[in-house]
Design an enzyme around this catalytic site. Structure first.
Site, PDB file in Angstrom:
ATOM      1  CG  ASP A  80     -13.733 -32.003 -12.781  1.00 60.04           C
ATOM      2  OD1 ASP A  80     -14.541 -31.765 -13.706  1.00 60.04           O
ATOM      3  OD2 ASP A  80     -12.502 -31.964 -12.929  1.00 60.04           O
ATOM      4  N   PRO A  88     -19.432 -48.799 -15.724  1.00 57.43           N
ATOM      5  CG  PRO A  88     -19.409 -49.838 -17.804  1.00 57.43           C
ATOM      6  CD  PRO A  88     -19.981 -48.660 -17.096  1.00 57.43           C
ATOM      7  CG  ASP A 104     -30.054 -43.179   8.228  1.00 57.88           C
ATOM      8  OD1 ASP A 104     -29.622 -42.110   7.723  1.00 57.88           O
ATOM      9  OD2 ASP A 104     -29.739 -43.561   9.369  1.00 57.88           O
ATOM     10  CG  HIS A 135     -13.671 -31.675 -17.205  1.00 57.51           C
ATOM     11  ND1 HIS A 135     -13.002 -31.686 -16.010  1.00 57.51           N
ATOM     12  CD2 HIS A 135     -12.828 -31.084 -18.099  1.00 57.51           C
ATOM     13  CE1 HIS A 135     -11.815 -31.125 -16.168  1.00 57.51           C
ATOM     14  NE2 HIS A 135     -11.674 -30.751 -17.428  1.00 57.51           N
ATOM     15  CG  ASN A 149     -12.101 -54.413 -16.018  1.00 54.87           C
ATOM     16  OD1 ASN A 149     -11.245 -54.127 -16.858  1.00 54.87           O
ATOM     17  ND2 ASN A 149     -13.122 -53.631 -15.751  1.00 54.87           N
ATOM     18  CB  ILE A 153      -9.178 -47.582 -20.283  1.00 54.26           C
ATOM     19  CG1 ILE A 153     -10.089 -47.072 -19.151  1.00 54.26           C
ATOM     20  CG2 ILE A 153      -9.665 -47.096 -21.637  1.00 54.26           C
ATOM     21  CD1 ILE A 153      -9.988 -45.583 -18.919  1.00 54.26           C
ATOM     22  CG  ASP A 266       5.422 -27.778  -9.170  1.00 55.52           C
ATOM     23  OD1 ASP A 266       6.437 -27.674  -8.467  1.00 55.52           O
ATOM     24  OD2 ASP A 266       4.387 -27.137  -8.975  1.00 55.52           O
ATOM     25  CB  SER A 311      -8.480 -30.881 -17.640  1.00 54.36           C
ATOM     26  OG  SER A 311      -8.948 -29.587 -17.383  1.00 54.36           O
TER      27      SER A 311
END
Length: 473
Positions: A80, A88, A104, A135, A149, A153, A266, A311
């Protein structure tokens, strides 16, 4: 609204591959909330629509429906615009870590790419697949934003490990050679799932070959149907053989008006007003020139963003596949796709149809679906051969196959189904399933065909195909 399409060393520190055990209840604010932008449904309505989460009784918490067993990590390649890996809600453990590469400045794994620690930027040719569009971050958040957390969301699949492959630039456009290279990288580096929410021109020979090789290597490729509200034809990623094609429904669980349709579809998943992560400073709907869009209108609480499009339906299916694989790592791509299709909730007539495919993704039902038990009834397309008649292509099979029959009705949906006296060929892969000779063709008009396949346990599955039968000249 609809879309077409810190320091890295700190991000990957402390990487561990461990089994994921989920908490009993989640309390992420936007998962619990409704109406953050004035809508009359939950902010993350999609997670409830696909039976992945349910509200706890008498408490402000949400319970995931897939906590029976620990989930093993599953590598998901997102091809993408990149990902905001400083977000976060995307901590280090949400990313794949190249096990042979060290930060390295050397090409430790000998693949010609230096410091490809979590993926690669194929647009500019460096190790920083940063999302300068938005996107890709939105797609990533649907799949793997951190859950439980107490902020923002919840993502769908806590066991997903994101392999970030930037093949689209800051305007959301990409070259076929970069997309093909990203697919090959995903296969070579062991990604089990490949997520493609790409539109635009038809894939060229390079992309087609790379994706065919990915399927032969046992990878499940999930692609978004187009956003033109048109019939899927022989173009675009949605028309490629062997990929899992996903369309969109709105919060009322009706087909989104922009979602492409046809027998190549599908299944469907939520794709309207989908709340996910916002890449730092991005507003990709403004950037894409979305009609009637006001700058910042889609931003929710600075770090979050809402958008519509196939999408954002496809990542729900990718996340569900990651959960299924996390529970049973031995599943192959055919079994994964079949389990999600067999367990999907029919939204139109029972079985497969041209608007919803097999139906709406149902995570809870997919987890209860046996990978070895199946009934396949699916039209893929029809072709008229003057010397033979109407040749019908598709699949007709079951693990305990009894019989299959072909039926038809003309014009009204209330018309009686009539059996066509033609043999149905048992087909596990897509191929000719029946031929209706010219002499047996029903009267001219709108014709609906129904393929019914019966299982030894008494169950059956059907597929519908509607076409216009014109009188001979």
């Amino acid at each position: 609204m609809r879309a077409g399409a810190g320091v890295l060393l700190l991000l990957i520190s402390g990487w561990m591959q461990v089994s994921v055990v989920l908490a009993a209840g989640y309390s992420d604010p936007l998962l619990l909330r409704q109406g953050s932008w004035g809508q009359a449904y939950p902010d993350q309505w999609g997670l409830f629509a696909i039976n992945a989460y349910a509200r706890g009784e008498g408490s402000q918490s949400v319970l995931p429906l897939f906590t029976e067993r620990p989930l093993q990590p599953v590598v998901v390649a997102i091809i993408d615009t990149g990902v905001d890996y400083r977000h976060p809600e995307l901590p280090a453990e949400r990313f794949w870590r190249n096990p042979l590469e060290r930060p390295d400045g050397r090409d430790n794994d000998g693949n010609g790419l230096v410091d490809d620690l979590i993926g690669w930027n194929f647009v500019t040719g460096n190790q920083r697949p940063w999302d300068d569009h938005g996107h890709g971050t939105h797609v990533a958040g649907i799949i793997a934003a951190q859950s439980d957390n107490a902020r923002g969301i919840s993502g769908l699949a806590p066991n997903a490990r994101l392999m970030v492959l930037k093949a689209l630039n800051s305007d959301g456009y990409g070259r076929g050679s970069d997309i093909a290279a990203a697919v090959r990288y995903a296969v070579d580096q062991g990604a089990q799932l490949i997520q493609l929410s790409l539109g635009g021109q038809s894939p060229g020979e390079l992309e087609r070959k790379a994706l065919a090789d990915a399927r032969r290597a046992g990878r499940l490729v999930i692609v978004a149907a187009g956003n033109q509200g048109a019939q899927i034809a022989g173009q675009g990623y949605e028309a490629l053989p062997g990929v899992l094609v996903v369309g969109a429904v709105a919060a009322d669980q009706q087909r989104a008006e922009f979602s492409d349709w046809g027998m190549r579809l599908d299944l469907v998943a939520p794709g309207v007003d989908i709340l996910s992560l916002r890449a730092f400073g991005s507003d990709f709907l403004q950037r894409s020139g979305e009609a009637d869009y006001q700058p910042g209108e889609a931003v929710v609480g600075r770090d979050y963003y809402r958008a519509s499009g196939n999408s954002f339906a496809a990542p729900f299916v990718t996340g569900a596949a990651a959960i299924l694989l996390g529970r049973d790592p031995g599943l192959g791509p055919v079994e994964l796709a079949r389990m999600m299709r067999q367990s999907a909730r029919a939204m139109g007539p029972p079985g497969d149809d041209q608007l919803y495919g097999a139906g709406l993704l149902d995570v809870d039902a997919a987890l209860r679906q046996s990978p070895s038990s199946f009934v396949l009834s699916r039209f893929s397309h029809a072709s008229w051969q003057p010397a033979e008649g109407l040749v019908l292509h598709g699949q007709a099979d079951a693990d305990q196959f009894v019989r299959a029959r072909l039926e038809y009705r003309v014009e009204a949906a209330s018309a009686q189904w009539r059996v066509l006296p033609v043999p149905v060929i048992r087909q596990r892969s897509v191929g000719p399933v029946a031929v209706i000779p010219v002499a047996l063709m029903p009267p001219p008009g709108w014709l609906t065909l129904r393929l019914v396949v019966e299982h030894a346990d008494g169950s059956s599955r059907q597929s519908l195909l509607q076409l216009r039968h014109l009188p001979a000249e």
